[in-house]
Design a protein around this motif. Structure first.
Motif, PDB file in Angstrom:
ATOM      1  N   VAL A 164       0.829  -1.208   0.000  1.00  0.00           N
ATOM      2  CA  VAL A 164       0.000   0.000   0.000  1.00  0.00           C
ATOM      3  C   VAL A 164       0.860   1.253   0.000  1.00  0.00           C
ATOM      4  O   VAL A 164       0.534   2.252  -0.653  1.00  0.00           O
ATOM      5  N   SER A 165       1.997   1.235   0.710  1.00  0.00           N
ATOM      6  CA  SER A 165       2.891   2.396   0.726  1.00  0.00           C
ATOM      7  C   SER A 165       3.429   2.697  -0.671  1.00  0.00           C
ATOM      8  O   SER A 165       3.504   3.860  -1.085  1.00  0.00           O
ATOM      9  N   ILE A 166       3.821   1.650  -1.391  1.00  0.00           N
ATOM     10  CA  ILE A 166       4.313   1.852  -2.769  1.00  0.00           C
ATOM     11  C   ILE A 166       3.208   2.420  -3.643  1.00  0.00           C
ATOM     12  O   ILE A 166       3.436   3.333  -4.451  1.00  0.00           O
ATOM     13  N   TRP A 167       1.998   1.916  -3.473  1.00  0.00           N
ATOM     14  CA  TRP A 167       0.857   2.424  -4.249  1.00  0.00           C
ATOM     15  C   TRP A 167       0.613   3.903  -3.939  1.00  0.00           C
ATOM     16  O   TRP A 167       0.412   4.712  -4.846  1.00  0.00           O
ATOM     17  N   LEU A 168       0.650   4.267  -2.656  1.00  0.00           N
ATOM     18  CA  LEU A 168       0.394   5.660  -2.271  1.00  0.00           C
ATOM     19  C   LEU A 168       1.532   6.577  -2.695  1.00  0.00           C
ATOM     20  O   LEU A 168       1.315   7.771  -2.928  1.00  0.00           O
ATOM     21  N   ALA A 169       2.751   6.062  -2.777  1.00  0.00           N
ATOM     22  CA  ALA A 169       3.867   6.880  -3.252  1.00  0.00           C
ATOM     23  C   ALA A 169       3.690   7.251  -4.717  1.00  0.00           C
ATOM     24  O   ALA A 169       4.068   8.343  -5.147  1.00  0.00           O
ATOM     25  N   ARG A 212       0.542   6.991  -6.329  1.00  0.00           N
ATOM     26  CA  ARG A 212      -0.792   7.563  -6.494  1.00  0.00           C
ATOM     27  C   ARG A 212      -1.277   8.115  -5.153  1.00  0.00           C
ATOM     28  O   ARG A 212      -1.994   7.432  -4.424  1.00  0.00           O
ATOM     29  N   PRO A 213      -0.873   9.334  -4.827  1.00  0.00           N
ATOM     30  CA  PRO A 213      -1.283   9.915  -3.537  1.00  0.00           C
ATOM     31  C   PRO A 213      -2.807  10.037  -3.450  1.00  0.00           C
ATOM     32  O   PRO A 213      -3.507  10.105  -4.460  1.00  0.00           O
ATOM     33  N   ILE A 214      -3.294  10.088  -2.229  1.00  0.00           N
ATOM     34  CA  ILE A 214      -4.730  10.245  -2.002  1.00  0.00           C
ATOM     35  C   ILE A 214      -5.172  11.612  -2.504  1.00  0.00           C
ATOM     36  O   ILE A 214      -4.661  12.643  -2.061  1.00  0.00           O
ATOM     37  N   LYS A 215      -6.120  11.640  -3.441  1.00  0.00           N
ATOM     38  CA  LYS A 215      -6.572  12.891  -4.054  1.00  0.00           C
ATOM     39  C   LYS A 215      -8.025  13.226  -3.737  1.00  0.00           C
ATOM     40  O   LYS A 215      -8.443  14.353  -3.937  1.00  0.00           O
ATOM     41  N   ARG A 216      -8.794  12.243  -3.287  1.00  0.00           N
ATOM     42  CA  ARG A 216     -10.199  12.488  -2.974  1.00  0.00           C
ATOM     43  C   ARG A 216     -10.605  11.639  -1.768  1.00  0.00           C
ATOM     44  O   ARG A 216     -10.081  10.553  -1.572  1.00  0.00           O
ATOM     45  N   HIS A 217     -11.530  12.172  -1.000  1.00  0.00           N
ATOM     46  CA  HIS A 217     -12.164  11.429   0.092  1.00  0.00           C
ATOM     47  C   HIS A 217     -11.137  10.851   1.075  1.00  0.00           C
ATOM     48  O   HIS A 217     -11.247   9.708   1.513  1.00  0.00           O
ATOM     49  N   ALA A 218     -10.144  11.676   1.450  1.00  0.00           N
ATOM     50  CA  ALA A 218      -9.108  11.190   2.357  1.00  0.00           C
ATOM     51  C   ALA A 218      -9.701  10.756   3.696  1.00  0.00           C
ATOM     52  O   ALA A 218      -9.310   9.734   4.262  1.00  0.00           O
TER      53      ALA A 218
END
Length: 421
Positions: free
Chosen positions: A283-288, A290-296
């Protein structure tokens, strides 16, 4: 408070090049080295201590007391450590604390080699280790925002989390395998790694901002707590994470599950300890990327609910692969909450208060982790380990729903970079 350095589209456009620039930063590799080496040593030591004390006592309560012994110094020193971190060189504080951790691990090694180790000795050494952690954690947290621009902090935090989760995978597995050679061998290696972490911290070369030298007052001491209470979205994120792990945390029961329920040895305990980090790393690699852009905010609440459900599955499982999979899902869900919380706390806190706010944040984290281990151990001693873990998972799901109503500002949180701006 740090200011945003650009709008969200600009930040997104700069991401690939900025990631490479961050990795070439003269101080970021040293920071990551110090943090990751310390985390690696901590994970190896945790596996060794957990297996050793359960082997000595066969008591779930003893497992819980280990968490309590590490938690109490954090409670007693939370406001002192914040003041120290805000007034002195954070890099030097981290290095000294990691050196003290190395000495504690060395004492563990000597006592284990000489067969002089006792449960009481373990509790005392863990308390000393907790004292070092009470200062090391806030100092490292307060250092990171000064390394990168505010607009790129969430990406740097995700990168730091990726490195952290990688060593969190390696550490428990290595600790479990090396324990077969003897507890003293594990502790000796842990002491060497903590020493390397301390040296790495000393390599950080930051121009420190002027530190406060005014008179220490009660208002200044409690400033971090007051600041957090004045920001409902930060208070909601920190307290949600705290109660989720406090109720749902099953880490204290892993030695019991590995030996008595799943019928695995120290290597099985290492596998269970490393499984959450596998999910968290993914999940960390995914967020690096594709950062959270909506509905954090909603994503944070959903991740906490998934954390609780995964805890229930782990509690009921009697099959090692399913238990490891449930823990991997648990770790992946937890990292979403961590990224949202850390971004809010770090970017919305003025630099001169970061140490005090980080110390309070570490108290919440310690409450959830170490006090959660004590809760699990005492409850398991009363109603059994399976019921204790499952009940904790159910409580986590309930807390996620309740917090959605209590903290509407956190629930409605959208883009983290917009909130920072």
């Amino acid at each position: 408070m740090q200011q945003s350095t650009g709008a969200a589209p600009t930040t997104a456009a700069l991401i690939p090049g900025e990631q490479q620039r961050l990795l070439r930063h003269p101080n970021l590799p040293a920071f990551l080295g110090s943090r990751s080496l310390s985390a690696l040593a901590y994970q190896m030591q945790t596996v060794a201590v957990g297996w050793q004390i359960y082997d000595l006592t066969s008591s779930p309560l003893a497992l819980g007391l280990v968490g309590l012994a590490q938690f109490l110094p954090m409670v007693l020193l939370v406001f002192v450590s914040g003041q120290v971190v805000d007034r002195f060189d954070r890099r030097l504080i981290a290095a000294i604390c990691q050196g003290l951790s190395a000495l504690c691990a060395l004492a563990f090694a000597v006592a284990s080699f000489t067969h002089a180790i006792t449960p009481a000795m373990i509790y005392v050494l863990i308390a000393l280790f907790g004292t070092a952690k009470a200062f090391e954690g806030p100092s490292l947290q307060a250092l990171l925002p000064g390394l990168v621009p505010a607009a790129l902090f969430s990406r740097a935090a995700a990168l730091s989390s990726s490195v952290f989760q990688t060593v969190t995978i390696i550490g428990p597995s290595a600790g479990g395998l090396l324990y077969g050679l003897g507890a003293g061998v594990v502790y000796s290696i842990v002491a060497a790694i903590f020493a390397l972490a301390s040296c790495s911290a000393l390599l950080i070369r930051l121009r420190q901002p002027p530190r406060a030298r005014d008179k220490v007052t009660l208002e200044a001491v409690f400033g971090g707590l007051r600041f957090i209470r004045s920001r409902p979205e930060i208070m909601g994120a920190i307290s949600l994470d705290m109660f989720a792990v406090l109720l749902g945390g099953a880490t204290a029961m892993m030695p019991l599950y590995a030996r008595d329920i799943l019928h695995a040895g120290p290597w099985g305990l290492g596998l269970l300890r490393g499984a959450p980090a596998v999910g968290a790393l993914g999940v960390s690699i995914w967020l690096a990327r594709r950062p959270i852009k909506r509905h954090a905010g909603l994503l944070m609440f959903a991740s906490v609910a998934v954390f609780g459900l995964a805890t229930i599955v782990f509690g009921l499982s009697t099959w090692l692969p399913l238990s490891a999979l449930a823990l991997a899902v648990l770790g992946g869900a937890d990292v979403v909450s961590v990224v949202v919380r850390s971004t809010l706390v770090q970017l919305r806190t003025p630099d001169e208060m970061r140490g005090r706010v980080a110390a309070v944040n570490m108290l919440f984290i310690g409450t959830s982790n170490q006090l959660g281990e004590f809760r699990s151990g005492t409850l398991a001693a009363g109603i059994g380990p399976v019921a204790a873990v499952v009940l904790g998972g159910v409580g986590t799901v309930i807390v996620a729903g309740l917090w959605m109503r209590l903290f509407p500002k956190l629930r409605n949180l959208q883009r983290l970079d917009e909130e920072v701006a």
